[in-house]
Design an enzyme around this catalytic site. Structure first.
Site, short mmCIF file in Angstrom:
data_model
loop_
_atom_site.label_atom_id
_atom_site.label_comp_id
_atom_site.label_asym_id
_atom_site.label_seq_id
_atom_site.Cartn_x
_atom_site.Cartn_y
_atom_site.Cartn_z
N LYS A 165 -4.26 49.77 34.57
CA LYS A 165 -2.85 49.46 34.33
C LYS A 165 -2.10 50.74 33.99
CE LYS A 165 0.03 46.28 31.57
NZ LYS A 165 0.02 45.28 30.46
N SER A 188 -0.78 39.25 28.06
CA SER A 188 -0.58 40.04 29.27
C SER A 188 -1.82 40.30 30.10
CB SER A 188 0.09 41.38 28.91
OG SER A 188 1.45 41.16 28.61
N SER A 210 2.04 40.82 31.62
CA SER A 210 2.55 42.04 32.21
C SER A 210 1.52 42.80 33.06
CB SER A 210 3.04 42.97 31.10
OG SER A 210 1.95 43.39 30.29
#
Ligand SMILES: [Mg+2]
Ligand SMILES: [Zn+2]
Lengths: 493, 493, 95
Positions: A78, A177, A153
């Site tokens: 990420k 997330s 997210s």
């Protein structure tokens, strides 16, 4: 050999056995990214030197200098973790060109174990969101239906895995997330105990809630990755000084005598999709067959977890994001003297840089947090939320005095359409209903695929455990995965 | 104050002391002064995304020692808070400080009243807390048009902020308070207190309490900043007091009519000038820093710190007066030279040197050498034992003071030499009585005039013989020559 | 509580954010909704409950006062929007 059918640990074994090489596997995924990612938009950047690094790792492995359960395996990270070779953008205009001069501890560990970073994955700007739509790089799409959100997210890491653009990925979880996009994309997502994995190099959203998390198709892969990146870090004052169990062994433990609590406030929640409730019921049945005892437990303050979260997280965020002022790094915009003629050029620059560098949702949360901390409101909002947070943590505490694990849904709904909730923040926030509790209490949570809904979209259930209970969580998950409909599946894009 | 003023001066001081650690408060960068700009910085003190602070244990030790020496309560539990404001030399957009639970609680500092020697004044302390320093901004003072330059070397340096009650009633008392505080801190060795290098910075909160027909009226409070020498503190306060008095007479503004304002001291112009208010200084939105955990201080730690304190300057002053019979002035001169000189003095006395003589020799000869050669007391060639030996020789009449100084000089140049060796080398030997007797008769014979003058009652006349005697025999002791001549004239001539 | 446009403008200044008139209306509306949503917390009795700012009860984490190599200046300034090789440069602080 179809690489997509192999688990990450199996890939590592074949590399170690010389049946394939890290370079071959890395190239395979790079090519898939090349051909498919334009549709999924899971990546923000691809590591140009990945192949070269894979070859170097191959040499070490062949020379017997490197052996780890995931040596040579490519991983996607990420874009919220500081990495070498690539920018660390947090999906924001603010950091679009930011090259971190240091490497996050978790990334450092997996590089040391011979993993190859394929690239950085897309996310909601600064991890604030549940749909990976607020990124400056545009929205990531759900591999199971490109018109739907992949969740967020960490949507990029979940989608990359689901679309076969990486065999294993890393994200971060502040309010769900990791678990929510895992549920939306039909993969496993683990949010460990707060402090289990170092936050050093994880760009902060809400420091007391943030935790690095792992995505994989196979629970055994989660276990291997967790063993690699967990552990105390002297650079992170909030990292736990607890030894790291052999998770790979822990997942083989039988569930006989395990006590699992079904969370009444979760399964009886009116917002819960009936098919997801059905998946929870199936999971309950399978766990019983596997020898677990099921009881019902209460988390009485569940309905207050989202409101508490949406005070605590924005307050911490408003402070954490004050460093983005256009002075030392990041986006700078001088601003016109017209904007506020009275102000000094410096003040104009700071305000203009922040106003243009941040997107709407980030600004909303900065505003909310700034308001809740400002004089006159601190006690009524921030302190109040922290008190409720303790009550929520105590709910979990008393629940885990009765049971070993908690079972419930990960999300109230199935994946929804892109853009559907963008203009209704509160609706978006309610999507975190079942996940924020674990963050507020600092406990581990694991979302695992539970088959598919009638419309073909992934279903998922969530297991939550006591502090440092990742072993038990993964043991239960791997047993469930053994049971038919939980088998991993890759979306054909 | 000699003449009675129509108002009372009310001053409270906030002193920022840079603690003498090797590294910064939350990272391992050097705190060394004077390095090239931006060379002592790392991701943590640059406020880079994802970097995290870890507390320096040494800074805590030094803070505890200082607190104890200032008679403060040491908190058994303290924590870190974020003080939020935007400024380019504050890279995170917040300063890590301590808000509601400072490491040191109330205390006090006693010192001599500069306006009535012998009497003591007490300034009560509200608190002392740890915080990180900001960097340095260099502005284009001239035009204010060019860019400002930012150097972050100082960012994150540990400071202890010592906040006094408004107990200070004059500019002279403020200076005396700071002088005693600096002396105490240097005795503790917790800071070099170098004001030029900014290791000790004072801000003063000033206002007046004016008696107007029985009722007391307070003028608006002004904080005077950047006072970086004791002289500046005294001058700035004197100026500001007069300014407030004039302002009051002109406008009649009271504390109710105006908020606290910030002024800067312009040392060149000798005036205080209103400063551009730090934006929103009213609302710092303090909240607990989630990146740092609370700090618990054990009674063992506090005891350990106590044992490190040593004798305070004030304790030494009284000891030198009571045990050694020194005058307050002499005791103070020695104490204000620092612990090294005090120890030197103590050793001279311990080695048998008469305290009063030791005091004057240290103050005159030893300090002269220190100043002339810019030496540290430990480097002075004449050690305390030697000086004691020399003083003993003078006491016994073996040497007169002027000879003593010759010997002292010789010992400086010949480190190994003993007093006896010095005397031999300088050809100083006691002259025996017979020899001296005949010398005097000889002189009197040659100087009938002097004899007559003496007989006429002009005792001073003998002075003329002393010089002559020295010519004939450099070792002749003037005192003895005088006595013998007098006896001979009175008894024989 | 209802947030006025004026309140929101004040908060924006504290946060060093600037909004166009229309944006300000939108934020006032959205923040108002969010604030009344989180005010659900007032239903909870929290007297005597200690605020929980940390999920774990870890205490007293310290490091030794030992030097480690810092970043080189080049690296320190590498991401700077404006620098002169020695210093970070920012527009004048004074108007
Ligand atoms: Mg301060
Ligand atoms: Zn540093």
């Amino acid at each position: 050999m179809n690489i997509l059918e192999l688990s990450a640990t199996q890939i590592a074994k074949k590399i170690a056995a010389g049946e394939t090489s890290s370079a071959e596997v890395t190239e395979f995924f790079l090519q898939r990214i090349e051909s498919i990612d334009s549709q999924v938009a899971a990546y923000t950047s691809v590591n140009a030197s990945a192949l070269e690094q894979a070859r170097a790792v191959d040499e070490k492995i062949q020379a017997g200098e490197l052996s780890s359960p995931l040596a040579g395996v490519p991983v996607a990270i990420k874009d919220v973790l500081c990495t070498p070779d690539m920018p660390t953008t947090c999906g924001s205009q603010m950091l679009k060109k930011f090259e971190a001069p240091y490497t996050a501890t978790s990334v450092h560990k997996l590089l040391g174990a011979g993993m190859i970073v394929l690239g950085k994955t897309n996310m909601d700007e600064f991890a604030m969101g549940g749909s990976t739509e607020t990124s400056v790089f545009g929205a990531t799409r759900n591999p199971w239906d490109l018109n739907l959100t992949a969740g967020g997210s960490s949507g990029g890491s979940a989608a990359a895995l689901a679309a076969g653009l990486a065999p294993i990925t890393i994200g971060s979880d502040t309010g769900g997330s990791v678990r929510q996009p895992a549920a939306f994309c039909g993969v496993c997502g683990l949010k460990p105990t707060y402090g289990r994995i170092s936050r050093y190099g994880l760009v902060a959203f809400a420091s007391s809630l943030d935790q690095v998390g792992c995505f994989a198709h196979h629970v055994e892969d989660l276990a291997a990755l967790m063993e690699l990146i967990s552990g105390h870090d002297p650079r992170d004052s909030t990292s736990l000084n607890a030894e790291v169990p052999e998770f790979s062994k822990a997942i083989d433990e039988s569930l006989a005598g395990l006590k699992v609590g079904i969370i009444r406030e979760h399964i009886e929640n009116s917002a819960l999709d009936s098919e997801i409730l059905g998946a929870v019921e199936k999971a309950r049945a399978s766990l019983q067959e596997l020898g677990a005892e099921i009881v019902e437990v209460k988390l009485p303050h569940t309905e207050y977890s989202v409101p508490a979260y949406y005070v605590v997280a924005p307050c911490e965020a408003s402070g954490n994001l004050s460093r983005y002022d256009g002075v030392h790094y990041g986006y700078r915009q001088l601003g016109e003297s017209g904007a506020d003629a009275s102000s000094a050029p410096l003040d104009r620059m700071i305000a203009a840089s922040r106003s243009e560098g941040f997107g709407a949702e980030v600004k909303r949360r900065i505003m909310l947090g700034t308001f809740a901390l400002s004089s006159g409101y601190y006690d009524a909002y921030y302190k109040k939320a922290l008190r409720v947070r303790r009550l929520i943590a105590e709910d979990y505490k008393s629940a885990f005095e009765k049971v070993d694990l908690l079972l419930g849904p990960t999300t109230p709904t199935l994946p929804y359409g892109l853009g559907e909730k963008l203009d209704d923040p509160v609706q978006m926030y309610l999507g975190d209903l079942f996940t924020v509790g674990a963050n507020l209490a600092g406990l581990p949570g694991l979302s695992i695929p539970a088959g598919f809904a009638a419309n073909g979209l992934p279903l998922a259930v969530q297991l939550q455990g006591p502090a440092l209970g990742e072993g038990k969580l993964m043991a239960a998950a791997s047993k469930l995965q053994g049971a038919g409909f939980f088998a991993p599946k890759i979306a054909s894009v | 104050m000699t003449e009675k003023l129509p108002y009372e001066i009310v001053v409270g001081l906030e002193v920022h002391v840079q603690l003498g650690t090797t590294t910064k408060l939350f990272c391992n960068c050097s705190t060394e002064f004077g390095a090239p700009p931006n060379t002592q910085v790392c991701p943590v003190c640059l406020g880079h995304p994802g970097a995290l602070p870890v507390m320096n244990e040494k800074a805590v030790e030094l803070a505890i020692q200082t607190g104890l020496a200032l008679n403060c309560d040491i908190a058994s539990f303290t924590k870190w808070d974020r003080k939020n404001y935007f400024y380019p030399d504050l890279p995170k957009g917040y300063q890590i400080s301590q808000f509601d639970q400072p490491i040191c609680g109330p205390g006090y500092l006693d010192f001599e009243d500069p306006e009535s020697p012998g009497d003591m004044l007490r300034v009560r302390l509200i608190r002392a807390h740890l915080e990180e320093d900001a960097g340095k901004s260099m502005h284009d003072e001239a035009a204010g048009k060019a860019d400002s330059k930012i150097d972050l070397n100082r960012t994150g340096t540990p400071l202890l902020e010592i906040v006094s009650e408004p107990d200070i009633k004059s500019a002279a008392a403020a200076r005396a308070y700071l002088t005693e505080l600096r002396l105490l801190l240097t005795y503790l060795g917790v800071s070099d207190c170098n004001m030029q290098e900014g290791s000790l910075r004072a801000d003063a909160n000033v206002n007046l309490h004016i008696d107007q027909d029985g009722e007391k009226i307070a003028t608006p409070i002004v904080e005077v900043k950047n006072l970086n020498s004791f002289r500046a503190v005294e001058r700035a306060l004197a100026y500001e007091v007069q300014r407030q008095w004039d302002d009051w007479q002109r406008t009649g503004k009271t504390i109710q009519d105006a908020p606290k304002r910030t002024f800067g001291w312009d040392d060149a112009k000798g005036v205080t000038i209103p400063q551009r208010e730090k934006e929103d200084s009213a609302d710092y939105r303090y909240f607990p820093d989630p990146d740092l955990v609370p700090l618990r201080i054990s009674s063992e730690q506090i005891e350990a710190a106590k044992s490190m304190l040593g004798e305070s300057p004030q304790a030494i002053r009284s000891r030198l007066q009571e045990a050694q019979g020194l005058k307050p002035y002499d005791a103070d001169v020695i104490v204000s030279q620092g612990r090294g000189v005090v120890e030197y003095f103590d050793q001279v006395v311990a080695s048998g040197g008469d305290p009063k003589r030791a005091s004057s020799w240290v103050q005159q000869e030893v300090l002269r050498v220190l100043n002339e050669q810019g030496q540290d007391i430990s480097q002075v060639a004449v050690g305390p034992e030697r000086l004691a030996e020399l003083i003993a020789a003078i006491d016994s009449g073996e040497l007169d003071t002027s000879k003593g100084k010759e010997v002292f000089q010789y010992l400086l140049d010949n480190v190994e030499a003993s007093v006896q060796q010095a005397k031999d080398a300088l050809g100083i030997k006691a002259v025996d009585q017979g020899e001296l007797e005949s010398l005097c008769r000889e002189l009197l014979g040659e100087n009938q005039k002097v004899v007559d003058q003496f007989k006429d009652g002009n005792t001073k006349a003998l002075g003329a013989l002393i010089g002559a005697a020295k010519k004939k025999n450099p070792n002749a002791d003037p005192r003895q020559v005088r006595e013998i001549c007098q006896r001979i004239i009175e008894q024989e001539l | 509580m209802a947030l006025s446009k004026h309140d929101v403008a004040g908060v924006a200044h504290l946060a060093r954010l600037q909004f166009a008139e229309s944006e300000l209306d939108q934020f006032t509306d959205q923040l108002g909704k969010i604030v009344s949503f989180v005010e659900k917390l007032n239903e909870v009795e929290t007297d005597g409950i200690e605020p929980m700012s940390h999920p774990l009860d870890v205490e007293t984490v310290v490091r030794a006062d030992s030097l480690q190599s810092s970043l080189g200046r080049e690296q320190a300034l590498q991401n700077a929007p404006n620098a002169d090789g020695e210093f970070f440069l920012v527009p004048p602080v004074l108007g």
